[in-house]
Write an enzyme that holds these catalytic residues in place. Structure first.
Site, PDB file in Angstrom:
ATOM      1  N   GLY A   1      -0.231  17.415  -0.951  1.00  0.00           N
ATOM      2  CA  GLY A   1       0.253  16.782   0.283  1.00  0.00           C
ATOM      3  C   GLY A   1      -0.193  15.346   0.433  1.00  0.00           C
ATOM      4  O   GLY A   1      -1.103  14.873  -0.270  1.00  0.00           O
TER       5      GLY A   1
ATOM      6  N   ASP B   1       5.200  15.931   7.625  1.00  0.00           N
ATOM      7  CA  ASP B   1       4.323  16.828   6.882  1.00  0.00           C
ATOM      8  C   ASP B   1       2.995  16.129   6.582  1.00  0.00           C
ATOM      9  O   ASP B   1       2.425  16.301   5.503  1.00  0.00           O
ATOM     10  CB  ASP B   1       4.992  17.334   5.598  1.00  0.00           C
ATOM     11  CG  ASP B   1       4.270  18.544   5.020  1.00  0.00           C
ATOM     12  OD1 ASP B   1       3.352  19.066   5.688  1.00  0.00           O
ATOM     13  OD2 ASP B   1       4.608  18.966   3.896  1.00  0.00           O
TER      14      ASP B   1
ATOM     15  N   HIS C   1      -5.648  14.395   2.912  1.00  0.00           N
ATOM     16  CA  HIS C   1      -6.706  14.897   2.018  1.00  0.00           C
ATOM     17  C   HIS C   1      -7.513  13.682   1.575  1.00  0.00           C
ATOM     18  O   HIS C   1      -6.954  12.584   1.488  1.00  0.00           O
ATOM     19  CB  HIS C   1      -6.101  15.518   0.749  1.00  0.00           C
ATOM     20  CG  HIS C   1      -5.298  16.756   0.981  1.00  0.00           C
ATOM     21  ND1 HIS C   1      -5.856  17.951   1.354  1.00  0.00           N
ATOM     22  CD2 HIS C   1      -3.965  16.987   0.876  1.00  0.00           C
ATOM     23  CE1 HIS C   1      -4.898  18.872   1.470  1.00  0.00           C
ATOM     24  NE2 HIS C   1      -3.732  18.310   1.198  1.00  0.00           N
TER      25      HIS C   1
ATOM     26  N   HIS D   1      10.482  20.757   5.424  1.00  0.00           N
ATOM     27  CA  HIS D   1      10.536  19.931   4.199  1.00  0.00           C
ATOM     28  C   HIS D   1      11.519  20.424   3.131  1.00  0.00           C
ATOM     29  O   HIS D   1      11.116  20.842   2.049  1.00  0.00           O
ATOM     30  CB  HIS D   1       9.142  19.741   3.590  1.00  0.00           C
ATOM     31  CG  HIS D   1       8.269  20.965   3.589  1.00  0.00           C
ATOM     32  ND1 HIS D   1       8.667  22.184   3.094  1.00  0.00           N
ATOM     33  CD2 HIS D   1       7.018  21.153   4.054  1.00  0.00           C
ATOM     34  CE1 HIS D   1       7.681  23.049   3.245  1.00  0.00           C
ATOM     35  NE2 HIS D   1       6.674  22.452   3.823  1.00  0.00           N
TER      36      HIS D   1
ATOM     37  N   LEU E   1      -3.204  18.360  11.425  1.00  0.00           N
ATOM     38  CA  LEU E   1      -4.275  17.501  11.955  1.00  0.00           C
ATOM     39  C   LEU E   1      -5.660  17.927  11.463  1.00  0.00           C
ATOM     40  O   LEU E   1      -6.634  17.211  11.668  1.00  0.00           O
ATOM     41  CB  LEU E   1      -4.222  17.451  13.487  1.00  0.00           C
ATOM     42  CG  LEU E   1      -2.932  16.840  14.082  1.00  0.00           C
ATOM     43  CD1 LEU E   1      -3.001  16.831  15.605  1.00  0.00           C
ATOM     44  CD2 LEU E   1      -2.665  15.433  13.562  1.00  0.00           C
TER      45      LEU E   1
HETATM   46  O1  DOR Z   1       1.728  19.779   0.234  1.00  0.00           O
HETATM   47  C1  DOR Z   1       1.506  20.455   1.232  1.00  0.00           C
HETATM   48  N1  DOR Z   1       0.396  20.270   1.974  1.00  0.00           N
HETATM   49  N2  DOR Z   1       2.378  21.400   1.571  1.00  0.00           N
HETATM   50  C2  DOR Z   1       2.107  22.293   2.549  1.00  0.00           C
HETATM   51  O2  DOR Z   1       2.906  23.157   2.771  1.00  0.00           O
HETATM   52  C3  DOR Z   1       0.841  22.234   3.288  1.00  0.00           C
HETATM   53  C4  DOR Z   1       0.247  20.895   3.240  1.00  0.00           C
HETATM   54  C5  DOR Z   1      -1.192  20.912   3.641  1.00  0.00           C
HETATM   55  O3  DOR Z   1      -1.527  21.519   4.659  1.00  0.00           O
HETATM   56  O4  DOR Z   1      -2.013  20.306   2.930  1.00  0.00           O
HETATM   57 ZN    ZN Z   2       3.281  21.156   6.117  1.00  0.00          ZN
END
Ligand code: DOR
Ligand code: ZN
Length: 405
Positions: free
Chosen positions: A293, A278, A282, A213, A55
């Site tokens: 992510g 997950d 961003h 994941h 979050l």
């Molecule tokens: O791609 C990812 N983003 N993998 C992770 O383990 C963490 C996550 C993030 O927090 O951005």
């Molecule tokens: Zn994660």
């Protein structure tokens, strides 16, 4: 609250029932007289549980915060989410954990629990917090939370409450460094090595282990060899083809695999215990700068429901993996099932509604989605939390989320 003519999934079948909720708890399911809210045309499912979200509040609010993130959860059908500790200042101390709770309390639209971060030398803090789960990053991902040293890891596996899960990000730091030296992308072997290590230590310590994941069949099979090994599926490893994404968008840890691996995961879907979105929001600017992510809260259930409409997966699988099992594994009482005595958390899904994924229209601050443009069938149109409507047709009505401890 009385919900009439609700089509619910009961003992392997869809049946029409009335549901009476009193003081936030499901009092009765069956034939109940009286005026109520008509659920005709909807599938009424238990409020879903996402055990893996980021979050971002506590330092990266420009990406997401407790308010926008939990609104995204509700819109995606989740009434409970478990938030990860890899914040700007990782949540590895009692003090930060308390600060996080204090900040979240005033802002959350759904119920939220917090994973606590395992870090070098923080066992005392772990014991003081006594969190519902401990998250260990065996390899570096977003942020600087890392516990790759075997001695430190083993100590945590030994000391953390054995009735509660240890969640691992299973990519081995040593293997990641090797790949960096070879100037190659993160390969499946980083996951295989980490899973082998985590499972071996967990079996030796006779403790449970929850692998987040899981992206390869080899890892999935290894985890399920152990009675106390749990495997989480992430929607992107099942539904996304990295080749179809612009290269700046496709980055995620662990990476998207090839079509062959995806097919193998689909063929072995039954081995997964849970789904975790997950949700890793961003901004596009950060993605262009290499952030890993995807935002996923608003698409996770909808993708699986659409797959159900296409007969790729059954409803039983979705309900166990996205509600019942997360509740059981993480010890979330009275959640995850529509049952007398359980919390009155319900979602109303319109199975006929077709819609197109548009990041700009979502609640996440990310405002983009790797599933952009996809046409999905079925939409969450109403959410009930402890017997009250909190969301209806895209509108947020009442904020009443609580922190789980
Ligand atoms: O791609 C990812 N983003 N993998 C992770 O383990 C963490 C996550 C993030 O927090 O951005
Ligand atoms: Zn994660």
């Amino acid at each position: 609250m009385l919900v009439k003519n609700a089509k619910i999934y009961l003992k392997g079948r869809l049946v029409e029932k009335n549901i009476l909720i009193e003081n936030g708890i499901i009092k009765k399911i069956g034939k109940i007289k009286g005026k109520g809210m008509d659920a005709k045309g909807y599938l009424v499912l238990p409020g879903l549980i996402d055990p893996h979200v980021h979050l971002r509040d506590m330092g990266m609010e420009y990406k997401e915060d407790f308010e926008s993130g939990t609104k995204a959860a509700i819109a995606g059908g989740f009434t409970t989410v478990l938030d990860m500790p890899n914040n700007k200042n990782p949540i590895t101390t009692y003090r930060r954990y308390k600060e996080k709770i204090k900040k979240a309390e005033k802002k959350i639209w759904c119920d939220v629990g917090f994973h606590f971060g395992g870090a070098k030398g923080n066992l005392k803090e772990v014991k003081k917090v006594n969190p519902l789960s401990l998250k260990i990053f065996m390899g570096k991902s977003t942020g600087n939370l890392l516990l790759s040293d075997e001695y430190e890891m083993w100590k945590h596996f030994h000391a953390f409450d054995k009735r509660k899960p240890i969640v691992v990000h299973a990519e081995d730091e040593g293997m990641l460094r090797a790949m960096e030296k070879m100037k190659i992308e993160r390969e499946p072997i980083a996951e295989w090595v980490a899973v082998e290590k985590a499972l071996s230590i967990a079996e030796y310590e006779k403790r449970n282990i929850y692998v987040a994941h899981v992206s390869t069949l080899r890892a999935l099979k290894r985890i399920k060899e152990y009675r106390n090994g749990f495997a989480e599926a992430s929607p992107h490893h099942l539904f996304l083809d990295g080749k179809k994404l612009p290269s700046y968008l496709k980055g995620v840890n662990p990476p998207l695999r090839n079509i062959k691996e995806r097919k193998l995961l689909w063929q072995n879907l039954k081995l997964f215990d849970t789904v975790g979105s997950d949700h890793a929001p961003h901004t596009l600017k950060d993605k262009k700068g290499g952030a890993k992510g995807f935002p996923g809260l608003e698409t996770s259930f909808h993708l699986f429901f659409d797959a159900y409409m296409r007969k790729r997966v059954n409803l039983e699988w979705i309900l166990t993996r996205m509600a019942e099992n997360p509740a059981r594994i993480f010890g979330l009482k009275k959640r995850g099932i529509i049952r007398e005595g359980y919390l009155g958390n319900l979602i109303f899904v319109n199975p006929k509604k077709e819609w197109i994924v548009k990041g700009k229209k979502m609640n996440t601050k990310a405002e983009w989605s790797p599933f952009e443009g996809m046409k999905l069938k079925g939409k969450v149109e109403k959410v009930i939390l402890r017997g009250e409507i909190i969301y209806e047709n895209g509108k947020f009505i009442k904020r009443k989320g609580v922190i789980l401890r």
